[in-house]
Design an enzyme around this catalytic site. Structure first.
Site, PDB file in Angstrom:
ATOM      1  N   GLU A  18      20.964  -9.586  31.057  1.00  0.00           N
ATOM      2  CA  GLU A  18      20.936  -8.794  29.918  1.00  0.00           C
ATOM      3  C   GLU A  18      21.232  -9.924  28.690  1.00  0.00           C
ATOM      4  O   GLU A  18      22.070  -9.833  27.674  1.00  0.00           O
ATOM      5  CB  GLU A  18      22.438  -8.246  29.812  1.00  0.00           C
ATOM      6  CG  GLU A  18      22.126  -7.303  30.987  1.00  0.00           C
ATOM      7  CD  GLU A  18      24.011  -6.110  31.211  1.00  0.00           C
ATOM      8  OE1 GLU A  18      24.101  -4.838  32.551  1.00  0.00           O
ATOM      9  OE2 GLU A  18      24.934  -6.596  30.795  1.00  0.00           O
ATOM     10  N   GLU A  63      18.285  -8.960  27.598  1.00  0.00           N
ATOM     11  CA  GLU A  63      16.990  -7.873  28.009  1.00  0.00           C
ATOM     12  C   GLU A  63      17.722  -6.658  27.887  1.00  0.00           C
ATOM     13  O   GLU A  63      19.112  -6.860  29.522  1.00  0.00           O
ATOM     14  CB  GLU A  63      15.820  -7.752  28.129  1.00  0.00           C
ATOM     15  CG  GLU A  63      15.923  -8.868  29.197  1.00  0.00           C
ATOM     16  CD  GLU A  63      16.737  -8.544  30.329  1.00  0.00           C
ATOM     17  OE1 GLU A  63      16.631  -7.266  30.930  1.00  0.00           O
ATOM     18  OE2 GLU A  63      17.278  -9.056  31.320  1.00  0.00           O
TER      19      GLU A  63
END
Length: 348
Positions: free
Chosen positions: A317, A174
């Site tokens: 991430e 994300e």
């Protein structure tokens, strides 16, 4: 029947027969029983997921979602919000943390915009934008229930597209400035703990601002009163679009019998949402690493997950999930290629 309902109804337990066959092989490898620890657990879990004694984990992908957050206006993050739009295209270019690690381990990266606060389409990024960021959860619900369901269904759709392309293992990631705030709210609600007990620094918030961040989360929970037994309600009231989409990937992978590798703290929140929608999806999760973010232990206790790595990472991430791919592949390679006592006649 909606896509979400259909997927949730089609999640089944792991195949115990395949797991038993895998265990028998593991026990006959030329080593003391159980001595490879979590490597053996991974192989048995994969056997149960794929319903096969042997399996291929070589084609792998990180699916990362990005969204902005209305609660940013409460001063809960140290960085400017436009970092989301600037950084996210780097995911597929191999320039940021998850991009570089994924390139190293031979994994692809799919980047999906579900709610970045911008009007333009981003290079290399799939456009599934629900709207330009959630509403400020400290003033009302972060999103409508319909938007929450849409975020979940986007995750399902993207995961199924990857599965059609023959990816055998999927990790989640994300991007979204301030997204540790809704994640902490989700963990607080579902785990039944006080926000001040689990609020962390996120991307580098100064410690003197932690109390303020915790109070914002507490106020949002009190104002919106999310139902801790209803994952969609929690997501709608104090969540984020990218969190819902990651939860959708978990559900989509589970229904299609594909292992899903969980990343760090934000993805733990997504995992809790998915778990509340259908608890059986937990069996398809592999926890990559022990995030350094506060609240990690609470989430993992509810999910009963034991992370593979402990690297003091808090980048997010999907970086931890990508890193764990190598451990998973090493486990599978060892399982397939290590000799058994029968093959070399060691008499055991």
């Amino acid at each position: 029947m909606s896509l979400l309902e259909n997927i949730s109804r089609n999640i089944y337990p792991l195949d115990k027969s395949s797991m038993e066959k895998a265990k028998k092989r593991l026990d006959r490898l030329i080593k003391p029983k159980g001595s490879l620890g979590k490597m053996e657990d991974i192989c048995m879990q994969l056997a149960g997921i794929y319903e096969q004694k042997e399996f291929d984990t070589s084609k792998k992908v990180i699916i990362a979602f990005a969204g902005d957050h209305g609660v940013y206006e409460e001063g809960v993050a140290p960085d400017p919000q436009d970092i989301t739009v600037l950084q996210f295209p780097n995911f597929t270019k191999g320039l940021c943390g998850v991009g570089v690690i994924s390139k190293f381990v031979g994994a692809d990266v799919v980047a999906v915009d579900v709610g970045i606060n911008c009007d333009k389409r981003l290079e290399g990024v799939l456009d599934y934008k629900i709207r330009k960021g959630t509403s400020n959860m400290a003033k009302g619900p972060a999103m409508s229930r319909e938007e929450a369901i849409r975020s979940l269904e986007i995750g399902i759709e993207v995961s199924e597209e990857c599965i059609k392309k023959d990816y055998k293992i999927i990790g989640i990631g994300e991007m979204g400035i301030a997204n540790t705030t809704p994640s902490t709210a989700i963990v607080s609600v579902i785990c039944g703990c006080k926000p001040e007990e689990i609020t962390g620094i996120g991307a580098g918030l100064k410690k003197e601002r932690l109390e303020h961040k915790a109070q914002v989360i507490k106020r949002a929970i009190e104002l919106n009163n999310p139902n801790p037994t209803d994952g969609i309600d929690v997501l709608a009231k104090v969540g984020g679009f990218e969190i819902g989409a990651m939860a959708g990937v978990i559900l989509g992978c589970s229904a299609n019998r594909i292992p899903v590798v969980i990343d760090g703290f934000i993805s733990y929140a997504a995992a809790l949402i998915a778990y509340k929608i259908n608890p059986k999806c937990k069996e398809y999760m592999i926890a990559s690493h022990m995030s350094a973010e506060q609240g990690t232990q609470k989430a993992l206790e509810i999910l009963k997950l034991s992370p593979i790595l402990n690297m003091d990472m808090r980048l997010g991430e999907g970086s931890g999930a990508a890193l764990a791919f190598n451990i998973i592949e090493a486990s599978n390679y060892t399982y397939k290629n290590m000799a058994t006592f029968d093959e070399i006649d060691m008499g055991r």
